[in-house]
Write a protein that holds these residues in place. Structure first.
Motif, PDB file in Angstrom:
ATOM      1  N   GLU A 170      23.026  37.219  49.253  1.00  0.00           N
ATOM      2  CA  GLU A 170      24.469  37.315  49.020  1.00  0.00           C
ATOM      3  C   GLU A 170      24.685  37.120  47.525  1.00  0.00           C
ATOM      4  OE1 GLU A 170      27.081  37.569  51.105  1.00  0.00           O
ATOM      5  OE2 GLU A 170      26.099  37.388  53.069  1.00  0.00           O
ATOM      6  N   VAL A 171      25.355  38.045  46.887  1.00  0.00           N
ATOM      7  CA  VAL A 171      25.653  37.905  45.466  1.00  0.00           C
ATOM      8  C   VAL A 171      27.151  38.108  45.274  1.00  0.00           C
ATOM      9  CG1 VAL A 171      25.298  38.883  43.169  1.00  0.00           C
ATOM     10  CG2 VAL A 171      23.369  38.647  44.726  1.00  0.00           C
ATOM     11  N   LYS A 172      27.787  37.146  44.637  1.00  0.00           N
ATOM     12  CA  LYS A 172      29.221  37.273  44.378  1.00  0.00           C
ATOM     13  C   LYS A 172      29.479  37.025  42.897  1.00  0.00           C
ATOM     14  CE  LYS A 172      30.448  35.864  49.039  1.00  0.00           C
ATOM     15  NZ  LYS A 172      30.655  37.218  49.569  1.00  0.00           N
ATOM     16  N   GLN A 173      30.287  37.886  42.316  1.00  0.00           N
ATOM     17  CA  GLN A 173      30.609  37.776  40.891  1.00  0.00           C
ATOM     18  C   GLN A 173      32.055  37.303  40.727  1.00  0.00           C
ATOM     19  OE1 GLN A 173      28.049  41.413  38.930  1.00  0.00           O
ATOM     20  NE2 GLN A 173      30.182  41.794  39.406  1.00  0.00           N
ATOM     21  N   TYR A 174      32.262  36.454  39.747  1.00  0.00           N
ATOM     22  CA  TYR A 174      33.610  36.018  39.387  1.00  0.00           C
ATOM     23  C   TYR A 174      33.812  36.280  37.895  1.00  0.00           C
ATOM     24  CZ  TYR A 174      33.690  33.581  43.880  1.00  0.00           C
ATOM     25  OH  TYR A 174      33.672  33.293  45.218  1.00  0.00           O
ATOM     26  N   VAL A 175      34.913  36.943  37.580  1.00  0.00           N
ATOM     27  CA  VAL A 175      35.248  37.173  36.177  1.00  0.00           C
ATOM     28  C   VAL A 175      36.586  36.508  35.910  1.00  0.00           C
ATOM     29  CG1 VAL A 175      35.756  38.899  34.404  1.00  0.00           C
ATOM     30  CG2 VAL A 175      33.985  39.343  36.101  1.00  0.00           C
ATOM     31  N   ASP A 176      36.601  35.616  34.948  1.00  0.00           N
ATOM     32  CA  ASP A 176      37.783  34.816  34.639  1.00  0.00           C
ATOM     33  C   ASP A 176      38.302  34.110  35.896  1.00  0.00           C
ATOM     34  OD1 ASP A 176      37.597  35.638  31.997  1.00  0.00           O
ATOM     35  OD2 ASP A 176      38.782  37.434  32.362  1.00  0.00           O
ATOM     36  N   GLY A 177      37.370  33.664  36.709  1.00  0.00           N
ATOM     37  CA  GLY A 177      37.695  32.880  37.899  1.00  0.00           C
ATOM     38  C   GLY A 177      38.045  33.697  39.120  1.00  0.00           C
ATOM     39  N   ARG A 178      38.156  35.010  38.982  1.00  0.00           N
ATOM     40  CA  ARG A 178      38.583  35.851  40.101  1.00  0.00           C
ATOM     41  C   ARG A 178      37.382  36.588  40.691  1.00  0.00           C
ATOM     42  NH1 ARG A 178      43.402  37.970  42.117  1.00  0.00           N
ATOM     43  NH2 ARG A 178      43.304  40.104  42.887  1.00  0.00           N
ATOM     44  N   LEU A 179      37.310  36.557  42.011  1.00  0.00           N
ATOM     45  CA  LEU A 179      36.208  37.246  42.696  1.00  0.00           C
ATOM     46  C   LEU A 179      36.321  38.744  42.452  1.00  0.00           C
ATOM     47  CD1 LEU A 179      33.881  37.292  44.837  1.00  0.00           C
ATOM     48  CD2 LEU A 179      35.666  37.523  46.571  1.00  0.00           C
ATOM     49  N   GLU A 180      35.315  39.316  41.866  1.00  0.00           N
ATOM     50  CA  GLU A 180      35.293  40.765  41.732  1.00  0.00           C
ATOM     51  C   GLU A 180      33.858  41.256  41.735  1.00  0.00           C
ATOM     52  OE1 GLU A 180      35.782  41.947  37.227  1.00  0.00           O
ATOM     53  OE2 GLU A 180      37.703  41.281  37.985  1.00  0.00           O
TER      54      GLU A 180
END
Lengths: 180, 536
Positions: free
Chosen positions: B449-459
């Motif tokens: 499972e890989v999840k990215q957050y940019v500036d705190g937002r899941l994207e």
């Protein structure tokens, strides 16, 4: 001018279809003018964006590859100015002459691309592995040498020999009337 | 007509050019040929086209077996050829859509996975579960899972950052990281600004959170009360005479039912009840952090700590940089100093265990200039990952340089057999906070499972890569169990590609950080304590 919304979807579909079909040919044209894979990919990306933006100017029924290569040509020219010649090896006069030759050989290079596949199949697996490793994204001659267990010098020599072999095989295939 | 000797010379010159082993004398020689002979130009064009075709076939076949060479007759297909033509088409749609909608970031094409983890149970109080299930705090919740809470309170933290406290008896369906459905019962939702857009459905209404705290009470008859405690929501009736959206602000409430929208009965009592904070038992999950502020440099070394004590053995070493040029690499950062990567340097820090099948989160600040070239995308942070099932591959966190797979310049994480793409273009000369949560599956048989957050937002959540690509079996020990900054990683060490940009406040948490923990790191530059989590 952008088409009205009803036509926009159709326009996008046409663009997607054309780009999917012909992107390789445009890359090949750029690579001929800028013989460095990374640089050619950069310019292909920039070209693709311009193609998307200017697609309304493309006249249905005309040669998409020729139109796209015109855009690519100007991106290469722009790259020359932007990177102060570091990304292209030749002066503008030579680039123009190559571009003209590449345009006239457009159909033939498409045929050669397909014939190459047949010639690749004829190679010894070890040779084919060396070649494909050399051309893998992010790879190069040192990587291919290492993976094949050759010295760097031996890998350069083998690659030169194999490319010539493929060149002649492709030429022979076309002379015989197409891939066999 | 060119003689054999001339052809051999041209062939040698073209090979040197293609392989980058080109001397000035050779450049002059081939330039001379190309300027005066059309036959030489034709030879040159054919030779270069051959190499371009080899790039194409090598990309397509990569390390596949010879038998997998595509069948002849794939005439006229695109850059990705016969193997991946549908992918190329989809990717072109993405790019075309992006160009037509310039300025409006798009979500990458989503892949729906039914077993995808989208939330976690993060706190509870006196819970009794129905439906034959028993959930304990800390358990992961997957897409499509149903929670039947017979009694008590359960806090669910979605990967988007939205938090829901469910009050039993209640039934809740976990739909995705961005929405859920309340079948029956009551809940209170708190949504971080980074999770704006999170929605809660019931049979009667869909509520889209606009950065707020609100309550929904769904009864067995299909009606639902919505009460806004803070901020505002957009509520859209799902049935009844009017289906227009209603904007509800703080202290406003509505009842949604078959006959239409009415006032909430006993609204004062309900506001008073749901405004009370329920003390929950929070899942205590100690996370060990290694942190590089990138502020303090001693020679080629940058110090590591755990946000407090020094961790000498994790110190980061600058490579490929002469001593005289080290000072110039320290620039003004997001917090004190940052490290500038100039396209030549890279850095390495030992990190025992990082290459194993372990859960961890990598977070840092990054700044990439607007004119950064595609060749500078690899890689902000990299490490080697080993997996019994999928083999040994590097993980690269960089920005996307492949228009066929998503918007250029968005955050991209590549790992064995999969990749994730963000939505926010990073090449804007501004600081962005990046966090990537990496959770290998316990069975080792399915993708991590890989999840990215940019500036705190899941994207950007992980999805499978197109077929192809080999795995390494001969990985240099230097590569394993280390974190690498600013370079693309190969099995023997850094490859030639380098990242250009600035990095600051890198930290690796040995655990899957929750969205509130990631936001805390972003805002406060320190871990979220248990006490602070309880106050949020």
């Amino acid at each position: 001018m952008r088409p009205p919304p009803d036509n926009e979807t159709e326009s996008r579909k046409r663009l997607v279809s054309l780009m999917t079909r012909h992107q390789r040919q445009v890359f090949s044209y750029i690579y001929t003018l800028v013989p460095d894979r990374h640089d050619a990919e950069d310019i292909l990306q920039e070209t693709s964006l311009v193609i998307c933006e200017k697609f309304d100017d493309f006249e249905e029924g005309t040669d998409f590859v020729a139109w796209a290569c015109q855009i690519a040509y100007w991106r290469v020219r722009y790259a020359r100015q932007k990177f102060a010649r570091s990304k292209v090896v030749f002066n503008q006069e030579i680039v123009d002459a190559i571009a003209l030759t590449a345009s006239t050989l457009q159909k033939e290079t498409g045929d050669r691309h397909e014939a190459l596949l047949h010639c690749l199949r004829k190679l010894h697996p070890r040779d084919r592995e060396l070649l494909l490793t050399r051309y893998e994204p992010g790879s190069g001659v040192p990587e291919a040498a290492k993976r094949s267990g050759r010295s760097l010098e031996a890998a350069y020599k083998a690659l030169n020999r194999l490319r010539k072999l493929l060149f002649d095989c492709v030429t022979h295939q076309l002379a015989m009337g197409g891939p066999r | 007509m060119l003689s054999d000797k001339e052809i051999l010379e041209l062939n040698e010159l073209c090979n040197a050019l293609v392989d980058g082993a080109f001397t000035e004398a050779q450049r002059v020689r081939i330039a001379s040929w190309l300027s005066r002979s059309e036959e030489a130009r034709q030879f040159y064009v054919r030779a270069m086209a051959l190499s371009a075709s080899l790039c194409h076939y090598a990309t397509e076949m990569h390390a596949d077996e010879p038998d997998n060479i595509p069948a002849p007759g794939a005439r006229g297909r695109g850059w990705f050829g016969s193997v991946a033509a549908p992918l190329a088409a989809a990717a072109c749609v993405t790019m075309v859509f992006w160009v037509f909608n310039r300025g409006k970031p798009i979500e990458p094409l989503a892949e729906t996975r039914t077993d995808e983890v989208v939330a976690r149970l993060t706190a509870s109080k006196e819970c009794q579960w129905g439906g034959g299930a028993a959930f304990s705090p800390g358990v992961v919740l997957r897409r499509g899972q149903r929670l039947e809470l017979a009694k008590g309170f359960a806090e669910i933290t979605f990967d988007s950052g939205a938090q829901v406290v469910l009050e039993g008896p209640a039934t809740l369906d976990i739909t995705s990281a961005w929405d859920t459905t309340l079948r029956q019962g009551a809940l209170k939702a708190s949504v971080l600004p980074e999770a704006i857009g999170f929605s809660i459905n019931s049979e009667a209404v869909k509520v889209v959170d606009l950065g707020t705290e609100f309550t929904m009470i769904a009864d067995a008859g299909g009606a639902a009360d919505v009460l806004v405690l803070k901020g505002e929501v957009e509520a859209t009736p799902r049935r009844g005479p009017g289906l227009d959206s209603i904007l509800l602000r703080e202290n406003e409430s509505r009842r949604f039912e078959q006959s239409g929208v009415t006032d909430v009965r006993d609204r004062e009592q309900k506001f008073a009840r749901f405004n009370q904070r329920v003390p929950l038992e929070r899942f205590a999950r100690p996370v060990r952090y290694v942190h590089w502020s990138l502020d303090e440099r001693e020679g080629a070394w940058l110090k590591a700590d755990d946000f407090g004590a020094r961790l000498d053995r994790f110190d980061l070493r600058l490579e490929s940089v002469p001593e005289t040029k080290r000072a110039a690499l320290s620039v003004e950062g997001r917090s004190q100093s940052a490290l500038r990567f100039d396209g030549r340097i890279y850095a390495r820090a030992p990190f025992p265990g990082l290459s194993g099948n372990v859960v961890h989160t990598v977070a840092f600040w990054v700044k990439v200039s607007e004119d950064s070239q595609l060749s500078s995308a690899y890689a902000m942070v990299a490490w080697w990952a080993e997996n019994r099932q999928f083999g040994s591959r590097p993980v690269h966190i960089g920005w996307n340089r492949n228009p066929n797979e998503g918007t250029i310049g968005v955050l991209r994480t590549d790992y064995g057999r999969g990749f994730a793409l963000g939505a926010t273009p990073l090449r804007d000369g501004r600081w962005h906070h990046v966090a990537v949560v990496f959770v290998p599956r316990a069975d080792g048989a399915t993708l991590p499972e890989v999840k990215q957050y940019v500036d705190g937002r899941l994207e950007g959540e992980g999805r499978p890569s197109p077929p192809g690509g080999g795995f390494s079996t001969n990985v240099n020990e230097l590569v394993r169990d280390a974190v690498w900054l600013g370079c693309r990683l190969g099995e023997t060490g850094p490859k030639r590609e380098r990242f250009r940009g600035e990095l600051d406040e890198l930290c690796i948490g040995e655990g899957a950080l929750s969205p509130p923990e990631i936001v805390q790191l972003m805002k406060e530059n320190k871990p979220l304590t248990l006490e602070a989590a309880a106050q949020k």
